[in-house]
Design a protein around this motif. Structure first.
Motif, mmCIF file in Angstrom:
data_model
loop_
_atom_site.group_PDB
_atom_site.id
_atom_site.type_symbol
_atom_site.label_atom_id
_atom_site.label_comp_id
_atom_site.label_asym_id
_atom_site.label_seq_id
_atom_site.Cartn_x
_atom_site.Cartn_y
_atom_site.Cartn_z
ATOM 1 N N UNK A 177 0.855 -1.185 0.000
ATOM 2 C CA UNK A 177 0.000 0.000 0.000
ATOM 3 C C UNK A 177 0.891 1.236 0.000
ATOM 4 N N UNK A 178 1.412 1.586 -1.158
ATOM 5 C CA UNK A 178 2.407 2.645 -1.268
ATOM 6 C C UNK A 178 1.851 4.032 -0.976
ATOM 7 N N UNK A 179 0.538 4.208 -1.076
ATOM 8 C CA UNK A 179 -0.043 5.534 -0.853
ATOM 9 C C UNK A 179 -0.644 5.693 0.539
ATOM 10 N N UNK A 180 -0.654 4.627 1.338
ATOM 11 C CA UNK A 180 -1.246 4.723 2.668
ATOM 12 C C UNK A 180 -2.756 4.871 2.623
ATOM 13 N N UNK A 181 -3.397 4.175 1.675
ATOM 14 C CA UNK A 181 -4.844 4.326 1.479
ATOM 15 C C UNK A 181 -5.614 3.047 1.793
ATOM 16 N N UNK A 182 -4.936 2.067 2.413
ATOM 17 C CA UNK A 182 -5.611 0.831 2.807
ATOM 18 C C UNK A 182 -6.200 1.023 4.201
ATOM 19 N N UNK A 183 -7.516 1.161 4.321
ATOM 20 C CA UNK A 183 -8.123 1.370 5.644
ATOM 21 C C UNK A 183 -8.187 0.066 6.427
ATOM 22 N N UNK A 184 -8.358 0.148 7.745
ATOM 23 C CA UNK A 184 -8.300 -1.057 8.594
ATOM 24 C C UNK A 184 -9.276 -2.158 8.193
ATOM 25 N N UNK A 185 -10.528 -1.835 7.981
ATOM 26 C CA UNK A 185 -11.526 -2.861 7.706
ATOM 27 C C UNK A 185 -11.258 -3.554 6.376
ATOM 28 N N UNK A 186 -10.942 -2.771 5.357
ATOM 29 C CA UNK A 186 -10.664 -3.382 4.057
ATOM 30 C C UNK A 186 -9.374 -4.210 4.128
ATOM 31 N N UNK A 187 -8.382 -3.714 4.884
ATOM 32 C CA UNK A 187 -7.152 -4.477 5.059
ATOM 33 C C UNK A 187 -7.412 -5.813 5.727
ATOM 34 N N UNK A 188 -8.272 -5.798 6.751
ATOM 35 C CA UNK A 188 -8.630 -7.024 7.459
ATOM 36 C C UNK A 188 -9.323 -8.012 6.528
ATOM 37 N N UNK A 189 -10.266 -7.521 5.746
ATOM 38 C CA UNK A 189 -10.992 -8.386 4.817
ATOM 39 C C UNK A 189 -10.053 -8.990 3.782
ATOM 40 N N UNK A 190 -9.149 -8.176 3.273
ATOM 41 C CA UNK A 190 -8.219 -8.655 2.247
ATOM 42 C C UNK A 190 -7.308 -9.740 2.795
ATOM 43 N N UNK A 191 -6.729 -9.530 3.971
ATOM 44 C CA UNK A 191 -5.830 -10.526 4.556
ATOM 45 C C UNK A 191 -6.578 -11.827 4.852
ATOM 46 N N UNK A 192 -7.774 -11.722 5.406
ATOM 47 C CA UNK A 192 -8.557 -12.927 5.711
ATOM 48 C C UNK A 192 -8.830 -13.733 4.449
ATOM 49 N N UNK A 193 -9.224 -13.061 3.383
ATOM 50 C CA UNK A 193 -9.525 -13.769 2.136
ATOM 51 C C UNK A 193 -8.262 -14.382 1.526
#
Length: 463
Positions: A177-193
């Motif tokens: 996430x080079x721009x620092x635009x990954x919010x916590x909830x979306x980050x959590x969902x992405x890692x889980x998937x």
């Protein structure tokens, strides 16, 4: 309480100063603390790649290969990591496969243990040669999901991409996430998937540019991420990564394990505080880069792009155009099919946005790099570029649709002939290959210094 171990990659020797002050930290300022960094217990230390190669020869008059070997000698126990732009290597165009292969071989033999390999368009065809070359060296090949936001960059898009990378032979995956635009909830969902879809270790890399990075790390670690990137506190926050000490303390307080030596961490941080003060005093580190700006969630501009764009506008006496250029970036990005803003696309989009603003007319001037991108020479755009827009810039120029490097004949031999006696070895040829004019100037200056030293030795010998 958690007992899971969280891996930490330290970025103070590369991305931290690239993001905050356009990659100006010298080897001289690194050397006194390298042995301490080596004893802290990091899973890896990112120290090379990205813009460091360019900065070394363009601004610092350092041999990037010697920098790497020196760092490795001082830090023999900690895996050294670099950021590699796939078929772009560390330059700004695609290189022939033979150049990519030689570069990886020399980087591995000079000290790189982990190659974080990405393509600015997430076009996996542009990762194939670098991945194969790294696997042949026996080093770790970490492939990257270059994170961005658009109509096509969904969580499912990244999961499918990660599955392709696992099938290709990746040893690990990094959400970058080079721009620092990954919010916590979306980050959590992405890692889980991702954890449900692939079996590879997952690293998450983000920036504090928008102010949400620490919260995102909290969420992704809880979701199962194996490693995160942080920066020692003096070179943290702002457009850099979250502070290593603070993140480590917070996670250990929750029961996670980091295996970091906190006394050594404090020693290293104290050293870099003094270094930071000197760069602040010299003006190379601008305080504007030290505070978060939530507008990054709107403009989606990476930290390294922000600091470089600010620096370039300052040199051009056009700082009054900074805000206007920021607002122009998303417009240019949309026109170009929503490429992720990561090198080299970040520089290309930023430069075009600046041209649009400074000339007062969009695309009155268009860089050759943007034209090459629209012609398919960098790979496939995430979203198809409008035909009328493309033709308005390219005319009837042919557009390629297959792997760009398939159109580049082997070139190392020709490059070696071109640079001639200025190159002492293949590493010098690679300097020239990546940055023809700047590299040639660097090699000429080095030769002049050596010639002068030889003259002094001869004169002393006669006395």
């Amino acid at each position: 309480m958690n007992s899971k171990r969280i891996g930490i990659t330290e970025t103070v020797l590369r991305d931290a100063h690239q993001s905050l002050m356009a990659t100006r930290l010298t080897l001289e300022d690194m050397l006194p603390i390298l042995s301490v960094l080596d004893e802290i217990g990091f899973d890896s230390i990112e120290c090379w790649g990205g813009a460091t190669f360019d900065s070394c020869i363009r601004f610092l008059q350092e041999d990037p290969w010697e920098r790497l070997r020196t760092i490795k000698k001082q830090m023999p126990n900690t895996p050294l990591q670099m950021l590699l732009r796939g078929q772009n290597l560390l330059g700004y165009r695609h290189y022939a496969d033979d150049v990519v292969e030689r570069f990886v071989q020399h980087a591995a033999s000079s000290g790189i243990d982990i190659f974080r390999i990405f393509d600015a368009l997430n076009d996996v065809r542009n990762l194939e040669t670098a991945l194969r070359a790294v696997k042949q060296t026996g080093k770790e090949a970490q492939l990257v999901l270059a994170y961005t936001i658009s109509e096509v960059h969904t969580i499912d898009y990244y999961v499918t991409l990660a599955q392709k990378m696992e099938q290709m032979g990746a040893d690990s995956i990094c959400i970058k996430d080079m721009a620092g635009i990954l919010p916590p909830e979306k980050g959590s969902q992405l890692v889980k998937k991702l954890k449900n879809a692939i079996s590879l270790p997952i690293t998450v890399h983000t920036h504090c540019t928008s102010g949400v990075a620490a919260m995102t790390y909290q969420a992704v670690v809880k979701a199962g991420a194996d490693r995160i990137d942080t920066a020692l506190s003096p070179f943290s926050e702002g457009t850099s990564q979250p502070a290593t000490e603070a993140i480590a303390i917070a996670f250990e307080e929750q029961g996670y394990k980091t295996t970091l030596d906190f006394k050594k961490l404090e020693e290293a941080a104290n050293y870099f505080r003094a270094v930071k003060d000197r760069y602040l005093e010299s003006g190379e580190l601008d305080p504007k880069m030290l505070t978060p700006d939530p507008r990054a969630l709107i403009y989606q501009v990476p930290g390294g792009m922000l600091s470089n764009m600010y620096s370039q506008l300052k040199q051009a006496n056009a700082l009054d155009k900074y805000e206007a250029v920021l607002k122009e970036v998303p417009k240019v990005r949309a026109d170009l099919g929503y490429p992720p803003l990561v090198t080299p696309l970040s520089q290309m989009v930023g430069t075009q946005a600046a041209m649009n603003v400074i000339t007062g007319e969009a695309y009155k001037m268009v860089s050759n790099e943007i034209k090459a991108y629209l012609a398919g020479e960098y790979g496939k755009a995430p979203v198809p570029v409008e035909k009328t827009f493309r033709e308005g810039i390219l005319g009837d120029r042919e557009v390629i649709n297959d792997r760009p490097a398939d159109h580049i004949a082997p070139e190392f031999g020709q490059l070696k002939n071109d640079i001639g006696e200025l190159a002492n070895d293949d590493e010098d040829v690679l300097i020239y290959a990546l940055f023809p004019q700047v590299g040639k100037d660097f090699l000429k200056k080095r030769q002049t210094v050596h010639d002068s030293q030889d003259e002094i030795i001869q004169v002393v010998g006669y006395l």
